[in-house]
Design a protein around this motif. Structure first.
Motif, PDB file in Angstrom:
ATOM      1  N   MET A 164       0.831  -1.132  -0.158  1.00 49.25           N
ATOM      2  CA  MET A 164       0.111   0.233   0.009  1.00 49.25           C
ATOM      3  C   MET A 164       0.740   1.414   0.214  1.00 49.25           C
ATOM      4  O   MET A 164       1.914   1.094   0.734  1.00 49.25           O
ATOM      5  N   GLU A 165       0.726   2.213  -0.641  1.00 52.42           N
ATOM      6  CA  GLU A 165       1.410   3.639  -1.204  1.00 52.42           C
ATOM      7  C   GLU A 165       1.449   4.847   0.231  1.00 52.42           C
ATOM      8  O   GLU A 165      -0.393   4.285   0.618  1.00 52.42           O
ATOM      9  N   LYS A 166       2.174   5.025   0.900  1.00 54.78           N
ATOM     10  CA  LYS A 166       2.046   5.814   1.996  1.00 54.78           C
ATOM     11  C   LYS A 166       1.360   7.147   0.834  1.00 54.78           C
ATOM     12  O   LYS A 166       1.415   7.144  -0.257  1.00 54.78           O
ATOM     13  N   ARG A 167       0.051   7.658   1.427  1.00 54.20           N
ATOM     14  CA  ARG A 167      -0.498   8.612   2.073  1.00 54.20           C
ATOM     15  C   ARG A 167       0.374  10.077   1.783  1.00 54.20           C
ATOM     16  O   ARG A 167       0.767  10.399   3.144  1.00 54.20           O
ATOM     17  N   ILE A 168       0.530  10.890   0.774  1.00 55.55           N
ATOM     18  CA  ILE A 168       0.991  12.232   1.033  1.00 55.55           C
ATOM     19  C   ILE A 168       0.030  13.214   1.635  1.00 55.55           C
ATOM     20  O   ILE A 168      -0.666  13.533   1.242  1.00 55.55           O
ATOM     21  N   LYS A 169      -0.006  13.875   3.139  1.00 56.45           N
ATOM     22  CA  LYS A 169      -0.797  15.035   3.460  1.00 56.45           C
ATOM     23  C   LYS A 169      -0.259  16.071   3.136  1.00 56.45           C
ATOM     24  O   LYS A 169       0.608  17.124   3.907  1.00 56.45           O
ATOM     25  N   LYS A 170      -0.754  16.766   2.536  1.00 57.87           N
ATOM     26  CA  LYS A 170      -0.032  17.472   1.771  1.00 57.87           C
ATOM     27  C   LYS A 170      -0.935  18.792   1.756  1.00 57.87           C
ATOM     28  O   LYS A 170      -2.082  18.928   1.321  1.00 57.87           O
ATOM     29  N   LYS A 171      -0.744  20.099   1.729  1.00 61.36           N
ATOM     30  CA  LYS A 171      -1.755  21.296   1.229  1.00 61.36           C
ATOM     31  C   LYS A 171      -1.112  22.362   0.294  1.00 61.36           C
ATOM     32  O   LYS A 171       0.089  22.911   1.369  1.00 61.36           O
ATOM     33  N   TYR A 172      -1.406  22.473  -0.522  1.00 65.36           N
ATOM     34  CA  TYR A 172      -0.206  23.295  -1.456  1.00 65.36           C
ATOM     35  C   TYR A 172      -1.224  25.431  -1.181  1.00 65.36           C
ATOM     36  O   TYR A 172      -2.277  24.917  -1.241  1.00 65.36           O
ATOM     37  N   PRO A 173      -0.097  26.107  -1.407  1.00 68.02           N
ATOM     38  CA  PRO A 173      -0.735  27.387  -1.692  1.00 68.02           C
ATOM     39  C   PRO A 173      -1.444  27.591  -2.790  1.00 68.02           C
ATOM     40  O   PRO A 173      -1.040  26.952  -4.030  1.00 68.02           O
ATOM     41  N   ARG A 174      -2.109  28.373  -2.908  1.00 71.60           N
ATOM     42  CA  ARG A 174      -3.184  28.814  -4.343  1.00 71.60           C
ATOM     43  C   ARG A 174      -2.388  29.380  -5.056  1.00 71.60           C
ATOM     44  O   ARG A 174      -1.027  30.304  -4.230  1.00 71.60           O
ATOM     45  N   VAL A 175      -2.945  29.453  -6.495  1.00 69.89           N
ATOM     46  CA  VAL A 175      -1.680  29.886  -7.378  1.00 69.89           C
ATOM     47  C   VAL A 175      -0.910  31.691  -7.110  1.00 69.89           C
ATOM     48  O   VAL A 175       0.014  32.305  -7.021  1.00 69.89           O
ATOM     49  N   SER A 176      -2.162  32.060  -6.902  1.00 67.25           N
ATOM     50  CA  SER A 176      -2.370  33.679  -6.587  1.00 67.25           C
ATOM     51  C   SER A 176      -1.515  34.171  -5.179  1.00 67.25           C
ATOM     52  O   SER A 176      -1.303  35.159  -5.167  1.00 67.25           O
ATOM     53  N   GLU A 177      -0.969  32.877  -4.565  1.00 70.21           N
ATOM     54  CA  GLU A 177      -0.403  33.466  -3.280  1.00 70.21           C
ATOM     55  C   GLU A 177       1.299  33.108  -3.347  1.00 70.21           C
ATOM     56  O   GLU A 177       2.066  33.070  -2.127  1.00 70.21           O
ATOM     57  N   MET A 178       1.806  32.476  -4.090  1.00 67.79           N
ATOM     58  CA  MET A 178       3.398  31.412  -4.656  1.00 67.79           C
ATOM     59  C   MET A 178       3.602  32.784  -5.392  1.00 67.79           C
ATOM     60  O   MET A 178       3.442  32.973  -6.461  1.00 67.79           O
ATOM     61  N   THR A 179       4.895  33.043  -5.375  1.00 68.23           N
ATOM     62  CA  THR A 179       6.037  33.448  -6.250  1.00 68.23           C
ATOM     63  C   THR A 179       6.320  32.799  -7.047  1.00 68.23           C
ATOM     64  O   THR A 179       6.192  31.312  -7.043  1.00 68.23           O
ATOM     65  N   PRO A 180       7.033  32.651  -8.460  1.00 72.51           N
ATOM     66  CA  PRO A 180       7.474  32.252  -9.171  1.00 72.51           C
ATOM     67  C   PRO A 180       7.740  31.168  -8.795  1.00 72.51           C
ATOM     68  O   PRO A 180       7.870  29.664  -9.666  1.00 72.51           O
ATOM     69  N   ALA A 181       9.114  31.303  -8.009  1.00 73.93           N
ATOM     70  CA  ALA A 181      10.224  30.298  -8.095  1.00 73.93           C
ATOM     71  C   ALA A 181       9.421  29.474  -7.006  1.00 73.93           C
ATOM     72  O   ALA A 181       9.494  27.677  -6.843  1.00 73.93           O
ATOM     73  N   GLN A 182       9.188  29.722  -6.335  1.00 71.64           N
ATOM     74  CA  GLN A 182       7.930  28.657  -5.931  1.00 71.64           C
ATOM     75  C   GLN A 182       6.369  27.918  -6.177  1.00 71.64           C
ATOM     76  O   GLN A 182       6.594  26.539  -5.576  1.00 71.64           O
ATOM     77  N   GLN A 183       6.095  28.421  -6.821  1.00 72.03           N
ATOM     78  CA  GLN A 183       4.851  27.255  -8.576  1.00 72.03           C
ATOM     79  C   GLN A 183       5.865  26.348  -8.688  1.00 72.03           C
ATOM     80  O   GLN A 183       5.325  25.417  -9.005  1.00 72.03           O
ATOM     81  N   VAL A 184       7.334  26.459  -9.637  1.00 64.77           N
ATOM     82  CA  VAL A 184       8.041  26.069  -9.864  1.00 64.77           C
ATOM     83  C   VAL A 184       8.308  24.996  -9.130  1.00 64.77           C
ATOM     84  O   VAL A 184       8.084  23.694  -9.331  1.00 64.77           O
ATOM     85  N   GLY A 185       8.962  25.412  -7.616  1.00 64.60           N
ATOM     86  CA  GLY A 185       9.627  23.807  -6.896  1.00 64.60           C
ATOM     87  C   GLY A 185       8.383  23.482  -6.581  1.00 64.60           C
ATOM     88  O   GLY A 185       8.137  21.959  -6.268  1.00 64.60           O
ATOM     89  N   MET A 186       6.839  24.141  -5.924  1.00 67.86           N
ATOM     90  CA  MET A 186       5.451  23.565  -6.318  1.00 67.86           C
ATOM     91  C   MET A 186       5.334  22.415  -7.353  1.00 67.86           C
ATOM     92  O   MET A 186       4.635  20.690  -6.760  1.00 67.86           O
ATOM     93  N   VAL A 187       5.019  22.343  -8.172  1.00 71.77           N
ATOM     94  CA  VAL A 187       5.255  21.605  -9.175  1.00 71.77           C
ATOM     95  C   VAL A 187       5.775  20.525  -9.475  1.00 71.77           C
ATOM     96  O   VAL A 187       5.578  19.696  -9.620  1.00 71.77           O
ATOM     97  N   ARG A 188       6.840  21.540  -9.624  1.00 75.57           N
ATOM     98  CA  ARG A 188       7.921  19.955  -9.654  1.00 75.57           C
ATOM     99  C   ARG A 188       8.476  18.642  -8.412  1.00 75.57           C
ATOM    100  O   ARG A 188       7.946  17.042  -8.913  1.00 75.57           O
ATOM    101  N   GLU A 189       7.991  18.878  -6.855  1.00 78.33           N
ATOM    102  CA  GLU A 189       7.744  18.471  -6.188  1.00 78.33           C
ATOM    103  C   GLU A 189       6.027  17.379  -6.413  1.00 78.33           C
ATOM    104  O   GLU A 189       6.475  15.454  -6.234  1.00 78.33           O
ATOM    105  N   LEU A 190       5.145  18.294  -6.913  1.00 81.10           N
ATOM    106  CA  LEU A 190       3.776  18.104  -7.289  1.00 81.10           C
ATOM    107  C   LEU A 190       4.027  16.520  -7.952  1.00 81.10           C
ATOM    108  O   LEU A 190       3.034  15.490  -8.089  1.00 81.10           O
ATOM    109  N   PHE A 191       4.784  17.211  -9.247  1.00 80.01           N
ATOM    110  CA  PHE A 191       4.717  15.869 -10.351  1.00 80.01           C
ATOM    111  C   PHE A 191       5.616  14.742 -10.024  1.00 80.01           C
ATOM    112  O   PHE A 191       4.983  13.527 -10.688  1.00 80.01           O
ATOM    113  N   SER A 192       6.569  14.928  -8.882  1.00 83.33           N
ATOM    114  CA  SER A 192       6.907  13.542  -8.617  1.00 83.33           C
ATOM    115  C   SER A 192       6.807  12.675  -7.752  1.00 83.33           C
ATOM    116  O   SER A 192       6.883  11.869  -7.833  1.00 83.33           O
TER     117      SER A 192
END
Ligand SMILES: C[S@@+](CC[C@H](N)C(=O)[O-])C[C@H]1O[C@@H](n2cnc3c(N)ncnc32)[C@H](O)[C@@H]1O
Length: 249
Positions: free
Chosen positions: A1-29
């Motif tokens: 059974m895969e471990k569930r990730i308990k995350k909450k991402y900020p809204r797009v409008s609340e992130m800097t571009p650099a934060q969004q890129v970091g989040m996108v990389r993490e999310l798709f991995s």
């Protein structure tokens, strides 16, 4: 059974571009194994049809090369080679985990001699100018904060008269459809994602990023600002998705 990730991402409008890129990389991995299944499921398999329309519109006339930017699990790359029997395809993505699933798919379809995948960033494409007849991006541009730069890079690497093709999801304009879509994106999708995905917050981001994406007019204008000409757009499935095609002068 895969471990569930308990995350909450900020809204797009609340992130800097650099934060969004970091989040996108993490999310798709964290979502590659179920990515294809959930795409088909949540779009009622429309995603397959949308990529086929994009592949049908591609024109190969010089180098017979296609670049699939933000290739993910290589679905657009596969759709392109299935439609155009002479072309070679390069798929590029910055998340290795997504491309690993794509690589399996390519082997499964016995397409390893026609599609190669490389890790790289859409902001700095590692190819010389004028390499490809067509550069495309499917459901990727929404995740890139500096869209102008990504479009300019795609334009740089295509030949003169080559196409830059973008497939992207939109928030529909029609008030009735909007109501249904709101319900779907903000209520149904996150709940279903809890059942099927190990990182359900990724699907909250999906809804948020669609709602924040520019309207079709604005996006077509952005393509023109990137120096593309004869920009055409096609509304697919009641305007939930649009296909954009621009040409390098
Ligand atoms: C929603 S998926 C789309 C995958 C695929 N094109 C499809 O049609 O299903 C978005 C992909 O964009 C990739 N991506 C986002 N920003 C990127 C960047 N700057 N450079 C390369 N890949 C990027 C992500 O890693 C992810 O695989």
């Amino acid at each position: 059974m895969e471990k569930r990730i308990k995350k909450k991402y900020p809204r797009v409008s609340e992130m800097t571009p650099a934060q969004q890129v970091g989040m996108v990389r993490e999310l798709f991995s964290t979502i590659p194994r179920r990515y294809d299944f959930l795409n088909r499921f949540f779009s009622l398999r429309r995603d397959v049809a949308w990529r086929r329309v994009a592949a049908r519109k591609m024109r190969f006339f010089n180098t017979e090369q296609f670049l699939d930017v933000a290739t993910g699990t290589a679905d657009l790359a596969v759709a392109a080679v299935q439609r155009h029997t002479r072309i070679q395809v390069t798929g590029l993505d910055f998340v290795r985990e997504m491309m690993a699933v794509g690589q399996q798919k390519i082997r499964h379809h016995r397409l390893s001699d026609r599609i190669r995948l490389i890790q790289g960033d859409a902001m700095n494409l590692p190819f010389p100018d004028n390499t490809f007849d067509v550069a495309g991006i499917a459901f990727g541009i929404r995740n890139i904060p500096d869209r102008q730069r990504a479009l300019t890079e795609m334009k740089r690497v295509v030949v003169r008269e080559g196409q830059v093709i973008v497939l992207e999801m939109h928030y529909p304009r029609h008030p009735f459809l909007r109501g249904i879509y709101d319900l779907y994106l903000n209520h149904l999708l996150p709940r279903m994602a809890h059942l099927f995905s190990r990182n359900p917050a990724a699907y909250c981001y999906l809804g948020d990023s669609i709602m924040k994406f520019p309207a079709p007019d604005q996006f077509a204008h952005l393509m023109e600002e990137a120096g593309l000409i004869r920009v055409e757009r096609y509304s697919l499935t009641l305007g939930i998705t649009f296909l954009y095609i621009g040409v390098k002068p």
